[in-house]
Write a protein that holds these residues in place. Structure first.
Motif, mmCIF file in Angstrom:
data_model
loop_
_atom_site.group_PDB
_atom_site.id
_atom_site.type_symbol
_atom_site.label_atom_id
_atom_site.label_comp_id
_atom_site.label_asym_id
_atom_site.label_seq_id
_atom_site.Cartn_x
_atom_site.Cartn_y
_atom_site.Cartn_z
ATOM 1 N N ILE A 177 0.829 -1.211 0.000
ATOM 2 C CA ILE A 177 0.000 0.000 0.000
ATOM 3 C C ILE A 177 0.862 1.261 0.000
ATOM 4 N N MET A 178 2.011 1.209 0.653
ATOM 5 C CA MET A 178 2.888 2.381 0.643
ATOM 6 C C MET A 178 3.425 2.654 -0.758
ATOM 7 N N ALA A 179 3.601 1.602 -1.536
ATOM 8 C CA ALA A 179 4.094 1.776 -2.904
ATOM 9 C C ALA A 179 3.112 2.546 -3.781
ATOM 10 N N THR A 180 1.858 2.626 -3.369
ATOM 11 C CA THR A 180 0.851 3.346 -4.163
ATOM 12 C C THR A 180 0.660 4.789 -3.711
ATOM 13 N N ALA A 181 1.258 5.166 -2.575
ATOM 14 C CA ALA A 181 0.890 6.429 -1.937
ATOM 15 C C ALA A 181 2.030 7.418 -1.793
ATOM 16 N N ALA A 182 3.024 7.337 -2.674
ATOM 17 C CA ALA A 182 4.161 8.261 -2.609
ATOM 18 C C ALA A 182 4.530 8.750 -4.004
ATOM 19 N N ASP A 183 5.108 9.931 -4.050
ATOM 20 C CA ASP A 183 5.533 10.490 -5.338
ATOM 21 C C ASP A 183 6.674 9.682 -5.948
ATOM 22 N N ILE A 184 7.594 9.237 -5.104
ATOM 23 C CA ILE A 184 8.728 8.431 -5.559
ATOM 24 C C ILE A 184 8.766 7.166 -4.711
ATOM 25 N N VAL A 185 8.925 6.014 -5.353
ATOM 26 C CA VAL A 185 8.997 4.740 -4.654
ATOM 27 C C VAL A 185 10.325 4.064 -4.988
ATOM 28 N N VAL A 186 11.075 3.735 -3.944
ATOM 29 C CA VAL A 186 12.351 3.048 -4.116
ATOM 30 C C VAL A 186 12.270 1.720 -3.376
ATOM 31 N N VAL A 187 12.585 0.640 -4.057
ATOM 32 C CA VAL A 187 12.547 -0.677 -3.433
ATOM 33 C C VAL A 187 13.958 -1.198 -3.203
ATOM 34 N N GLY A 188 14.195 -1.622 -1.975
ATOM 35 C CA GLY A 188 15.425 -2.337 -1.667
ATOM 36 C C GLY A 188 15.192 -3.800 -1.997
ATOM 37 N N ALA A 189 15.952 -4.349 -2.913
ATOM 38 C CA ALA A 189 15.709 -5.700 -3.425
ATOM 39 C C ALA A 189 16.731 -6.692 -2.893
ATOM 40 N N ASP A 190 16.247 -7.762 -2.277
ATOM 41 C CA ASP A 190 17.156 -8.822 -1.844
ATOM 42 C C ASP A 190 17.783 -9.504 -3.055
ATOM 43 N N GLU A 191 16.984 -9.661 -4.108
ATOM 44 C CA GLU A 191 17.467 -10.301 -5.331
ATOM 45 C C GLU A 191 16.868 -9.582 -6.534
ATOM 46 N N ILE A 192 17.694 -9.298 -7.524
ATOM 47 C CA ILE A 192 17.231 -8.671 -8.765
ATOM 48 C C ILE A 192 17.356 -9.683 -9.895
#
Length: 218
Positions: A177-192
């Motif tokens: 839900i936080m990913a939908t509610a911000a101007d910029i979203v940055v994800v810390g990825a364990d695996e890409i």
């Protein structure tokens, strides 16, 4: 196609004083360690933080609280971090406590473009103080306004290069839900992983919500 994978220095360059930042996680499970450490390193001040909890004194958002970088915290509980309670009592940290479901719905309503959420939770308690009360079919509700952020930092278990996110079990919590509610979203990825390698049925946060990806330390 935009390359969403960035290094830590690029992430730090996005940070500035007085930002409103959402922190995914529940008792630091599903919280991005690398992104919090970079915020700590940046030294920015005056953060308005939105988080399920205050983390621990030396883990999660608690690191930023301890370092004096957070001026206000919207949260559901602070019991895991005695320092946050002490700072609230001393007046050095403003904390707005929300029932957990209310906090989640305020974030969700921002992401959905709604004007808020009507909830009976808190009616007749200090929670309703200073808030608009709306009566529907003879029942009173508190109008809780949406919570939106300049930046959301979330954590994904597996993220493809397009930004589609898979979460690990309960680490999912507030992140989607936080990913939908911000101007910029940055994800810390364990695996890409490569684009197309994820089972679409496992993707919880679609790439359209993710602006940047930073690799977590393992």
């Amino acid at each position: 196609m935009k390359n969403k994978i960035i290094d830590r220095e690029t992430f730090r360059s996005m940070l500035k004083d007085d930002m409103t930042i959402m922190f995914g996680g529940f008792m630091t499970v599903g919280t991005s360690d690398v992104l919090i450490d970079e915020i700590l390193k940046s030294g920015i001040k005056g953060i308005i933080a939105i988080s399920n909890d205050a983390g621990y004194e030396d883990k999660g958002i608690g690191k930023l609280i301890k370092n004096g970088q957070v001026k206000k915290l919207y949260t559901s509980h602070i019991g895991l971090n005695p320092l946050a309670g002490k700072m609230m009592s001393e007046g050095t940290l403003e904390i707005e406590l929300n029932p957990q479901g209310t906090l989640a719905e305020r974030i969700r309503s921002a992401g959905a473009g709604l004007g808020g959420v009507l909830t009976p939770t808190g009616i007749g308690t200090y929670i309703e103080k200073g808030k608009q009360i709306v009566e529907v079919r003879g029942k009173k509700y508190i109008l809780e306004e949406p919570l939106k952020a300049d930046l959301a930092i979330i954590r994904g278990s597996v993220v493809d290069k397009l930004g589609n996110v898979v979460y690990a079990k309960t680490a999912r919590n507030f992140n989607p839900i936080m990913a939908t509610a911000a101007d910029i979203v940055v994800v810390g990825a364990d695996e890409i992983v490569e684009i197309g390698s994820l089972d679409p049925e496992r993707i919880i946060t679609p790439h359209i919500f993710v602006d940047y990806i930073v690799k977590e330390d393992m």
